[in-house]
Design an enzyme around this catalytic site. Structure first.
Site, PDB file in Angstrom:
ATOM      1  N   HIS A 104       0.841  -1.199   0.000  1.00 42.02           N
ATOM      2  CA  HIS A 104       0.000   0.000   0.000  1.00 42.02           C
ATOM      3  C   HIS A 104       0.877   1.250   0.000  1.00 42.02           C
ATOM      4  CE1 HIS A 104      -2.852   3.068   1.358  1.00 42.02           C
ATOM      5  NE2 HIS A 104      -3.800   2.258   0.925  1.00 42.02           N
ATOM      6  N   GLU A 173      -4.592   1.746  -7.164  1.00 43.79           N
ATOM      7  CA  GLU A 173      -4.930   2.866  -6.296  1.00 43.79           C
ATOM      8  C   GLU A 173      -4.007   4.034  -6.617  1.00 43.79           C
ATOM      9  OE1 GLU A 173      -6.643   0.997  -2.236  1.00 43.79           O
ATOM     10  OE2 GLU A 173      -4.472   1.175  -2.297  1.00 43.79           O
TER      11      GLU A 173
END
Length: 254
Positions: A104, A173
């Protein structure tokens, strides 16, 4: 023979927003909602919840006997050893974890994780029977072609050590869209995710490669993106179980 359609998937990460008590309530409320849903709903798609490490085992217990998958927010690249504070992928699998979120943008930014670190963790997850959920995305807002090029480097690195037959989830993302008021534009997302799908390292794999969109994702978005993605990876918009369920329905029926 035609390739079977990829199974749709939608999930949520609670990051470090919830207390242990709130996590229990959240899962309990979600289960109550799902109990009154159409009986075949969870047969149509995969649904996952990724809590914090401390509550993960209790969430596995709460969701035992359901079709909802439980994931972890990170894992070590080592199965065991003198690695204080790390989460072993072997132990995660042992307690019932099914998915591991890796790479992430926050971990890359706050903890200096590199593409190589993510690749080693993805390989460790796969060898323990876990599905790596690898986050990718460009740092700055720009043209779709430039974004796809930045993502290509991340994808090729993440898949380099992964067994060809292992399933993997790629969560696109855009870093600039994480926590923003609005998600990235639909045309941008579809262009980038189609480019990712067309990469040789993705296209030629034997294992299933699914692509999610995350980054201020929420209700009403999937129908605009379904030409490029297999589902959504949700954050704060799904911290309300009712909103999460609304998105599950959309992904299942769009």
């Amino acid at each position: 023979m035609a390739t079977p359609p990829r199974r749709r998937i939608v999930g949520v990460s609670t990051k470090m927003y919830f207390s242990a008590a709130r996590t229990r309530r959240y899962v309990s409320e979600l289960l109550q909602i799902l109990t009154s849903s159409p009986p075949d709903l969870l047969a149509r798609l995969d649904v996952f919840v990724i809590p914090d490490h401390i509550t993960l085992a209790s969430v596995v217990s709460q969701l035992a006997g359901t079709r909802v998958l439980v994931g972890a927010q990170d894992a070590s690249c080592e199965d065991a050893g003198p690695f204080t504070g790390e989460a072993s992928p072997a132990v995660l699998a042992e307690v019932g974890c099914r998915i591991v979120e890796l790479g992430h943008a926050e971990r890359r930014r706050l903890f200096g994780e590199t593409d190589r670190d993510v690749a080693r963790k993805a390989a460790a997850a796969a060898r323990n029977g876990l599905t790596p959920l690898v986050c990718i995305g460009e740092r700055a807002r720009g043209e779709a072609a430039a974004a796809a090029g930045e993502c290509r480097v991340q994808v090729e690195a993440a898949l380099a050590d992964l067994p060809d037959g292992a399933d993997v989830i790629l969560a696109y993302e855009p870093v600039w869209a994480i926590g923003a008021a609005e998600p990235a534009g639909a045309d941008h997302v579809v262009s980038v995710t189609k480019a990712i799908r067309a990469l040789d390292c993705v296209r030629r794999r034997k294992g299933t490669t699914r692509i999610l969109y995350g980054g201020s994702a929420g209700p009403g978005l999937f129908a605009k993106l379904q030409d490029g993605v297999d589902g959504l990876f949700l954050g704060r918009f799904a911290h309300d179980p009712a909103q999460f369920y609304r998105t599950i329905l959309e992904v299942a029926t769009a």
